[in-house]
Scaffold this motif. Sequence first.
Motif, PDB file in Angstrom:
ATOM      1  N   LYS A 205      -6.466  -9.903  -1.262  1.00 48.52           N
ATOM      2  CA  LYS A 205      -6.190 -10.179  -2.672  1.00 48.52           C
ATOM      3  C   LYS A 205      -4.858 -10.897  -2.842  1.00 48.52           C
ATOM      4  CE  LYS A 205      -6.069  -7.895  -7.184  1.00 48.52           C
ATOM      5  NZ  LYS A 205      -6.191  -6.594  -7.899  1.00 48.52           N
ATOM      6  N   ALA A 206      -3.857 -10.479  -2.050  1.00 53.26           N
ATOM      7  CA  ALA A 206      -2.545 -11.114  -2.138  1.00 53.26           C
ATOM      8  C   ALA A 206      -2.559 -12.543  -1.617  1.00 53.26           C
ATOM      9  CB  ALA A 206      -1.525 -10.294  -1.360  1.00 53.26           C
ATOM     10  N   SER A 207      -3.604 -12.915  -0.893  1.00 51.02           N
ATOM     11  CA  SER A 207      -3.709 -14.275  -0.352  1.00 51.02           C
ATOM     12  C   SER A 207      -4.353 -15.252  -1.327  1.00 51.02           C
ATOM     13  CB  SER A 207      -4.518 -14.252   0.952  1.00 51.02           C
ATOM     14  OG  SER A 207      -3.903 -13.422   1.914  1.00 51.02           O
ATOM     15  N   LEU A 208      -4.876 -14.734  -2.428  1.00 50.65           N
ATOM     16  CA  LEU A 208      -5.539 -15.600  -3.406  1.00 50.65           C
ATOM     17  C   LEU A 208      -4.526 -16.509  -4.101  1.00 50.65           C
ATOM     18  CD1 LEU A 208      -8.015 -13.047  -5.027  1.00 50.65           C
ATOM     19  CD2 LEU A 208      -8.550 -14.834  -3.344  1.00 50.65           C
ATOM     20  N   GLU A 215       3.463 -10.324  -8.527  1.00 49.45           N
ATOM     21  CA  GLU A 215       2.173  -9.638  -8.392  1.00 49.45           C
ATOM     22  C   GLU A 215       1.809  -9.456  -6.935  1.00 49.45           C
ATOM     23  OE1 GLU A 215      -1.461  -7.854  -9.745  1.00 49.45           O
ATOM     24  OE2 GLU A 215       0.585  -8.091 -10.494  1.00 49.45           O
ATOM     25  N   ARG A 216       2.098 -10.440  -6.095  1.00 52.04           N
ATOM     26  CA  ARG A 216       1.815 -10.299  -4.653  1.00 52.04           C
ATOM     27  C   ARG A 216       2.628  -9.144  -4.059  1.00 52.04           C
ATOM     28  NH1 ARG A 216      -0.819 -15.221  -3.282  1.00 52.04           N
ATOM     29  NH2 ARG A 216      -0.148 -16.936  -4.638  1.00 52.04           N
ATOM     30  N   LYS A 217       3.893  -9.038  -4.465  1.00 53.61           N
ATOM     31  CA  LYS A 217       4.726  -7.945  -3.956  1.00 53.61           C
ATOM     32  C   LYS A 217       4.179  -6.594  -4.386  1.00 53.61           C
ATOM     33  CE  LYS A 217       9.136 -10.414  -3.635  1.00 53.61           C
ATOM     34  NZ  LYS A 217      10.533 -10.493  -4.128  1.00 53.61           N
ATOM     35  N   ARG A 218       3.705  -6.520  -5.625  1.00 50.64           N
ATOM     36  CA  ARG A 218       3.134  -5.246  -6.093  1.00 50.64           C
ATOM     37  C   ARG A 218       1.894  -4.876  -5.293  1.00 50.64           C
ATOM     38  NH1 ARG A 218      -0.901  -3.223  -8.727  1.00 50.64           N
ATOM     39  NH2 ARG A 218      -1.849  -5.265  -9.101  1.00 50.64           N
ATOM     40  N   ILE A 219       1.009  -5.832  -5.090  1.00 50.02           N
ATOM     41  CA  ILE A 219      -0.240  -5.567  -4.356  1.00 50.02           C
ATOM     42  C   ILE A 219       0.046  -5.105  -2.937  1.00 50.02           C
ATOM     43  CG2 ILE A 219      -2.307  -6.671  -3.405  1.00 50.02           C
ATOM     44  CD1 ILE A 219      -2.299  -8.486  -5.896  1.00 50.02           C
ATOM     45  N   LEU A 220       1.087  -5.640  -2.317  1.00 53.32           N
ATOM     46  CA  LEU A 220       1.408  -5.316  -0.926  1.00 53.32           C
ATOM     47  C   LEU A 220       2.474  -4.226  -0.807  1.00 53.32           C
ATOM     48  CD1 LEU A 220       1.378  -8.887   0.674  1.00 53.32           C
ATOM     49  CD2 LEU A 220      -0.391  -7.125   0.785  1.00 53.32           C
ATOM     50  N   LYS A 252       1.878 -15.459   5.437  1.00 54.71           N
ATOM     51  CA  LYS A 252       2.597 -15.581   4.173  1.00 54.71           C
ATOM     52  C   LYS A 252       2.988 -14.218   3.586  1.00 54.71           C
ATOM     53  CE  LYS A 252       0.483 -19.982   2.826  1.00 54.71           C
ATOM     54  NZ  LYS A 252      -0.315 -20.700   1.802  1.00 54.71           N
ATOM     55  N   ALA A 253       2.326 -13.174   4.076  1.00 51.70           N
ATOM     56  CA  ALA A 253       2.587 -11.838   3.521  1.00 51.70           C
ATOM     57  C   ALA A 253       3.711 -11.114   4.248  1.00 51.70           C
ATOM     58  CB  ALA A 253       1.314 -10.996   3.585  1.00 51.70           C
ATOM     59  N   LYS A 254       4.223 -11.718   5.315  1.00 50.83           N
ATOM     60  CA  LYS A 254       5.204 -11.039   6.174  1.00 50.83           C
ATOM     61  C   LYS A 254       6.392 -10.503   5.397  1.00 50.83           C
ATOM     62  CE  LYS A 254       8.056 -11.734  10.284  1.00 50.83           C
ATOM     63  NZ  LYS A 254       8.456 -12.673  11.364  1.00 50.83           N
ATOM     64  N   ASP A 255       6.945 -11.305   4.484  1.00 49.92           N
ATOM     65  CA  ASP A 255       8.153 -10.902   3.766  1.00 49.92           C
ATOM     66  C   ASP A 255       7.859 -10.188   2.453  1.00 49.92           C
ATOM     67  OD1 ASP A 255       9.744 -12.081   5.752  1.00 49.92           O
ATOM     68  OD2 ASP A 255       9.546 -14.058   4.805  1.00 49.92           O
ATOM     69  N   LEU A 256       6.586  -9.961   2.181  1.00 46.74           N
ATOM     70  CA  LEU A 256       6.212  -9.335   0.905  1.00 46.74           C
ATOM     71  C   LEU A 256       5.825  -7.865   1.055  1.00 46.74           C
ATOM     72  CD1 LEU A 256       4.002 -12.216  -0.561  1.00 46.74           C
ATOM     73  CD2 LEU A 256       6.434 -11.805  -0.962  1.00 46.74           C
ATOM     74  N   VAL A 257       5.455  -7.453   2.276  1.00 47.08           N
ATOM     75  CA  VAL A 257       4.948  -6.090   2.482  1.00 47.08           C
ATOM     76  C   VAL A 257       6.088  -5.081   2.421  1.00 47.08           C
ATOM     77  CG1 VAL A 257       3.698  -4.555   4.029  1.00 47.08           C
ATOM     78  CG2 VAL A 257       3.094  -6.974   3.915  1.00 47.08           C
ATOM     79  N   ARG A 258       5.846  -3.984   1.688  1.00 45.49           N
ATOM     80  CA  ARG A 258       6.789  -2.874   1.640  1.00 45.49           C
ATOM     81  C   ARG A 258       6.039  -1.570   1.802  1.00 45.49           C
ATOM     82  NH1 ARG A 258       9.378  -2.614  -3.781  1.00 45.49           N
ATOM     83  NH2 ARG A 258      10.429  -0.797  -2.874  1.00 45.49           N
ATOM     84  N   ILE A 259       6.675  -0.634   2.518  1.00 45.97           N
ATOM     85  CA  ILE A 259       6.123   0.720   2.662  1.00 45.97           C
ATOM     86  C   ILE A 259       7.183   1.697   2.175  1.00 45.97           C
ATOM     87  CG2 ILE A 259       5.218   2.464   4.243  1.00 45.97           C
ATOM     88  CD1 ILE A 259       4.399   0.185   6.116  1.00 45.97           C
TER      89      ILE A 259
END
Length: 579
Positions: A205-208, A215-220, A252-259
């Motif tokens: 979804k974050a790749s769309l 929004e991408r940061k929230r999803i991830l 592209k999601a590397k810097d957006l993912v948070r845990i």
Amino acid sequence: MRRSFSFFERFSKAFQDYPSLSRIIVVSTISGGGLIAYSEANGTNGVVETGTKKKKVVLLGTGWAGTSFLKNLNNSQYEVQIISPRNYFAFTPLLPSVTCGTVEARSVVEPIRNIGRKKNVDTSYLEAECFKIDPASKKVFCRSKQGVSSGKKEEFSVDYDYLVIATGAQSNTFNIPGVEENCHFLKEVEDAQGIRKKVIDSFEKASLPELSEEERKRILHFVVVGGGPTGVEFAAELHDFVTEDLVTLYPKAKDLVRITLLEAADHILTMFDKRITEFAEEKFSRDGIDVKLGSMVTKVNEKDISAKTKGGEVSSIPYGMIVWSTGIGTRPVIKDFMKQIGQGNRRALATDEWLRVEGCDNIYALGDCATINQRKVMEDVSAIFSKADKDNSGTLTLKEFQEAMDDICVRYPQVELYLKSKRMRGIADLLKEAEADDGSKKNIELKIEEFKSALSQVDSQVKFLPATAQVAAQQGTYLAKCFDRMEECEKNPEGPIRMRGEGRHRFRPFRYRHLGSFAPLGGEQTAAELPGDWVSIGHSSQWLWYSVYASKQVSWRTRVLVVSDWMRRFIFGRDSSSI
């Protein structure tokens, strides 16, 4: 000729391994002649060879406690009826691995019918959920999992002679608004599969296109609530999955993912040694996992979670997925049963030290749905004194006390724990305030008040057992051995002296033996807390974890599958498909 006899030797062994086979006719030829072999196994329709009717044991649940009981029950005088909405046993310690594709779901489950059919005991299984227990009529009322007619689920009752309750527990939401609707739990295999799909879907979804960066940061943003073993292991597994596999597929999601891990207490893994807690917090900090201690969740909305610090500050945290792992709660059927037997104000079913439900003669409860109500020494101190005072002198000598001590320690394990905690070598140290005139301990004589004073602090060592797979499995094994020797121990009791009454208890009470705990922390590092206050952290503990979890599988099938999954992950990486 030898080949033919080898065939029949193997066939004979099959009858021994699978005695539930009813009738089999084998036709073969030896040297051109015909041979008919007929066998009738022990499918006796509830009647043993002596002509007496078999006792019917109804087993509710196919988790660690129930499966352990089933595997270890070997007395053919019982007929076991298994009732559970889940027709398999799941190796729950590996569920965090299932969420990230390290291990496949099929590898951690074993059909309960496979386990039951290999027993020398008549077993049958019903895929249904028990919704009511009636101890007065010795019936359980169940609802089938499958719709029978017009989509309606059939309801029926089952009689029992003995009832073994091993239904486990459910996730505890603490009645916090929005948890049930918006959070993922991690108690069942289906939960792990749902989390895995949600993780992959979040990356897709974050790749769309046409999504904002916010929004991408929230999803991830993946939030884990609960800093216990399950929450910590899932956070570690997810971090490894993201950094080792997903970022190469979704660069592209590397810097957006948070845990983020939220824990209401001051530390994570509070049930472990302090050294493990400190190492885990430091490692998570290095790995970029945001651990927020002292954060209590107050509300969960569709896209954000509210948490309050101990200082009273409330913050709103946007998220894409939440995994809720904050402890266990009581199932509705157990709550209803507890109200019937006067235990409505408790959190779990209270049993005695023999796992028998208090107030119910033929009902046993084990695993997460129950807790042992250890009897206090001070409740029976007068009776203990009377039993030990064999000459009825009104005083107790050291010799008399020592002779009764074995039974006291078996019946009241807190006495032995107290001696160890105070580094006392024996009874003489416990009675150190009583001294004979000539300095000889043999001449010590205690009155009832002095005896009470000597034992007044031992009940401080009464401990409740943790709700773990290890405890449940040991309880199942213990209860099965008690059932196997029920008749024998009726005639020749082997338990401690009855302090209130005559004779001895049939069995020795259940004693939990802690074999160690693991806390996988990611990066092929695991923390291990083993007996003897031995703590090991690092890669060597990870290999110990692999060997222990492989050996504890309930069948060779699952053992081979789990090991092959681990090898596949080492060679090819984790599976990132969403199925």
